[in-house]
Design a protein around this motif. Structure first.
Motif, PDB file in Angstrom:
ATOM      1  N   ASN A  17       0.823  -1.211   0.000  1.00 55.57           N
ATOM      2  CA  ASN A  17       0.000   0.000   0.000  1.00 55.57           C
ATOM      3  C   ASN A  17       0.862   1.268   0.000  1.00 55.57           C
ATOM      4  O   ASN A  17       0.534   2.261  -0.646  1.00 55.57           O
ATOM      5  CB  ASN A  17      -0.924   0.010   1.210  1.00 55.57           C
ATOM      6  CG  ASN A  17      -2.066  -0.994   1.066  1.00 55.57           C
ATOM      7  OD1 ASN A  17      -2.427  -1.352  -0.056  1.00 55.57           O
ATOM      8  ND2 ASN A  17      -2.625  -1.441   2.181  1.00 55.57           N
ATOM      9  N   LEU A  20       2.358   1.673  -3.504  1.00 54.25           N
ATOM     10  CA  LEU A  20       1.318   2.090  -4.430  1.00 54.25           C
ATOM     11  C   LEU A  20       0.934   3.554  -4.209  1.00 54.25           C
ATOM     12  O   LEU A  20       0.709   4.310  -5.163  1.00 54.25           O
ATOM     13  CB  LEU A  20       0.088   1.184  -4.281  1.00 54.25           C
ATOM     14  CG  LEU A  20      -1.011   1.330  -5.337  1.00 54.25           C
ATOM     15  CD1 LEU A  20      -0.459   1.133  -6.741  1.00 54.25           C
ATOM     16  CD2 LEU A  20      -2.134   0.324  -5.074  1.00 54.25           C
ATOM     17  N   ALA A  21       0.888   3.941  -2.933  1.00 50.54           N
ATOM     18  CA  ALA A  21       0.573   5.336  -2.626  1.00 50.54           C
ATOM     19  C   ALA A  21       1.655   6.259  -3.178  1.00 50.54           C
ATOM     20  O   ALA A  21       1.365   7.350  -3.692  1.00 50.54           O
ATOM     21  CB  ALA A  21       0.426   5.517  -1.122  1.00 50.54           C
ATOM     22  N   GLU A  24       1.127   6.497  -6.920  1.00 46.35           N
ATOM     23  CA  GLU A  24      -0.013   7.358  -7.221  1.00 46.35           C
ATOM     24  C   GLU A  24       0.344   8.838  -7.043  1.00 46.35           C
ATOM     25  O   GLU A  24      -0.025   9.682  -7.863  1.00 46.35           O
ATOM     26  CB  GLU A  24      -1.197   6.978  -6.340  1.00 46.35           C
ATOM     27  CG  GLU A  24      -1.795   5.620  -6.680  1.00 46.35           C
ATOM     28  CD  GLU A  24      -2.822   5.158  -5.668  1.00 46.35           C
ATOM     29  OE1 GLU A  24      -3.646   4.289  -6.018  1.00 46.35           O
ATOM     30  OE2 GLU A  24      -2.800   5.665  -4.518  1.00 46.35           O
ATOM     31  N   VAL A  27       2.671   9.864  -9.881  1.00 47.20           N
ATOM     32  CA  VAL A  27       1.937  10.036 -11.141  1.00 47.20           C
ATOM     33  C   VAL A  27       1.146  11.336 -11.129  1.00 47.20           C
ATOM     34  O   VAL A  27       1.107  12.082 -12.112  1.00 47.20           O
ATOM     35  CB  VAL A  27       1.007   8.837 -11.394  1.00 47.20           C
ATOM     36  CG1 VAL A  27       0.061   9.122 -12.554  1.00 47.20           C
ATOM     37  CG2 VAL A  27       1.816   7.578 -11.677  1.00 47.20           C
ATOM     38  N   ALA A  28       0.507  11.636  -9.982  1.00 42.50           N
ATOM     39  CA  ALA A  28      -0.259  12.881  -9.868  1.00 42.50           C
ATOM     40  C   ALA A  28       0.642  14.091 -10.040  1.00 42.50           C
ATOM     41  O   ALA A  28       0.289  15.065 -10.718  1.00 42.50           O
ATOM     42  CB  ALA A  28      -0.975  12.927  -8.527  1.00 42.50           C
TER      43      ALA A  28
END
Length: 464
Positions: A17, A20-21, A24, A27-28
């Motif tokens: 997690n 993945l965070a 994310e 990517v943002a």
């Protein structure tokens, strides 16, 4: 691939997690980064790196699909299958969901491809082609052979950067590399199956497609196609340019006597425009010409007790007046110009009707330019008589100078050899043909070719 290992004091779930965070968030941040600050080189480099990252994430996406399938997660969620579950979960097109599910099922069998995808060295489509190629190899190849095939294809994809469609073309070569004895047998069986399938599905259909037009549809096996190509190729090349008439030339140009100068000094033939027909149009003309030659040769078997022929019906008055259309026995219509052209030498039977519909004449034998008359015509003209044409006699039709429909007789003095193209040209009415006092044909060009319309003849089949 390196297995996940959670840091001290953290579970694997927490670690995943957390990573993945971070992805994310990265990517943002990347998505909102300005592009105007980047140089062309930096944009090119980012395109490559973002794409490689997408492929690596796709590898993770595929392993997740495989894990969901192995745990029956789709079934427990009430879906009819993994693809159905994926389609609903991600609002994905069903066919795309099926493709992802299928690749997820094949990927574990090719770990070298799975690793290359996770590293971003191959893309999803390359991985799909490699996995499918290895999956489709015959069982006789064995696991070692399949592993070798996967390594070879992956190396081609990474080192040579082969496109997916190019990789697909290596399927046969891969089998020959890992199991040559199986490749030979498979090739033979595949060819045999393909030939039998094509032969069983062979078809040729003429489909009405509007007024005066037909579509051709069909399937041929390899052997039949080769026969058709062999017959059509010699006839489907671009024809020689149609000649035009140039200014008068001096008598000395022919280097002959005064009698010769009467022919040669009048005008000369120079090359015209190249063949305007497309390759498809030339093949269509060649197909018709092949059929026409067979009909002219009289080698077809009897059909209904007589030799095959066309039947054209046209009222006598209309035939003489060059108006109205001719009716084929198939129910199709032909222009009066086409009817008159066919009446010269084609294998047809004209059914000419009087005013009350009675048959006045059906198939007068002396209408056709054949037998001894055609042989005499070949000896005289030696090929197409149109100026500048080199087509031989076997490619030519016999044409009546005074049309048979106008009462012209079928004799040597009223006949000339013309190839199919120039036969049509004469019937279009722009060029005229007449017989000279010495019994040889000559042609009068249209005024836009030669305002004086000086007569010319073909000198290619004989010396001036």
């Amino acid at each position: 691939m390196t297995p996940w290992k959670a840091p001290d004091g953290c579970s694997n779930v927490d670690s995943v997690n957390g990573v993945l965070a971070q992805v994310e968030a990265g990517v943002a941040e990347l998505a909102t980064g300005p592009l105007w600050t980047l140089s062309d080189t930096e944009i090119t480099d980012e395109v490559r790196r973002v794409h490689a990252t997408i492929q690596a994430l796709s590898g993770r996406f595929l392993t997740l699909i495989g894990a969901a399938d192995s745990r029956d997660i789709p079934h427990n969620a009430g879906a009819t299958g993994t693809a159905n579950w994926l389609s609903y979960l991600l609002a994905m097109r069903h066919r795309d969901a099926q493709a992802w599910t299928k690749l997820a099922g094949m990927l574990p069998a090719v770990p070298v491809v799975e690793a290359a995808l996770a590293d971003g060295r191959v893309n999803v489509e390359q991985a799909r082609v490699i996995a499918k190629t290895v999956h489709d190899l015959p069982s006789g190849v064995g696991e070692l052979g399949k592993a070798k095939a996967a390594e070879v294809l992956t190396k081609l994809a990474t080192d040579d950067r082969l496109l997916p469609e190019v990789l697909e073309k290596h399927q046969r070569q891969i089998l020959e590399t890992v199991a040559p004895e199986i490749a030979d047998d498979k090739l033979r069986r595949d060819l045999d199956r393909a030939e039998r399938s094509a032969y069983d599905r062979r078809d040729f259909t003429l489909i009405p497609y509007g007024e005066g037009e037909y579509r051709v549809r069909g399937i041929l096996d390899t052997e039949a196609a080769a026969i058709v190509r062999t017959a059509l190729d010699p006839l489907s090349g671009p024809r020689k340019p149609a000649p035009t008439v140039a200014a008068a030339i001096g008598a000395d140009a022919c280097g002959g006597s005064d009698a010769v100068n009467d022919d040669c000094a009048a005008a000369r033939v120079v090359p015209g425009e190249p063949d305007p027909r497309s390759a498809g149009a030339r093949r269509a003309d060649a197909l018709v010409e092949v059929c026409q030659r067979i009909m002219d040769a009289g080698e077809l078997p009897d059909n209904g007790g007589e030799k095959p022929h066309l039947t054209i019906t046209l009222p006598w008055d209309a035939l003489q007046a060059k108006v109205a259309a001719g009716l084929l026995d198939t129910g199709d219509l032909l222009t009066p110009e086409t009817v008159r052209r066919l009446a010269c030498d084609a294998m047809i039977i004209p059914a000419v009707l009087g005013g009350d519909g009675q048959v006045l004449d059906v198939g007068r034998a002396r209408r056709l330019i054949d037998g001894p008359l055609r042989r005499a015509l070949v000896l005289r003209d030696k090929g197409c008589a149109f100026p500048g044409c080199e087509r031989p006699p076997q490619w030519c039709h016999g044409h009546h100078l005074k049309a048979w429909a106008d009462g012209g007789t079928t004799c040597l003095a009223n006949s000339v050899l013309l190839c199919g193209f120039h036969h049509r040209e004469i019937h279009h009415g722009l060029w005229e043909v007449r017989m000279r006092p010495d019994g040889l044909p000559e042609f009068l060009p249209p005024a836009f070719v030669d305002p004086l319309r000086r007569a010319v003849r073909n000198t290619l089949h004989r010396r001036c």
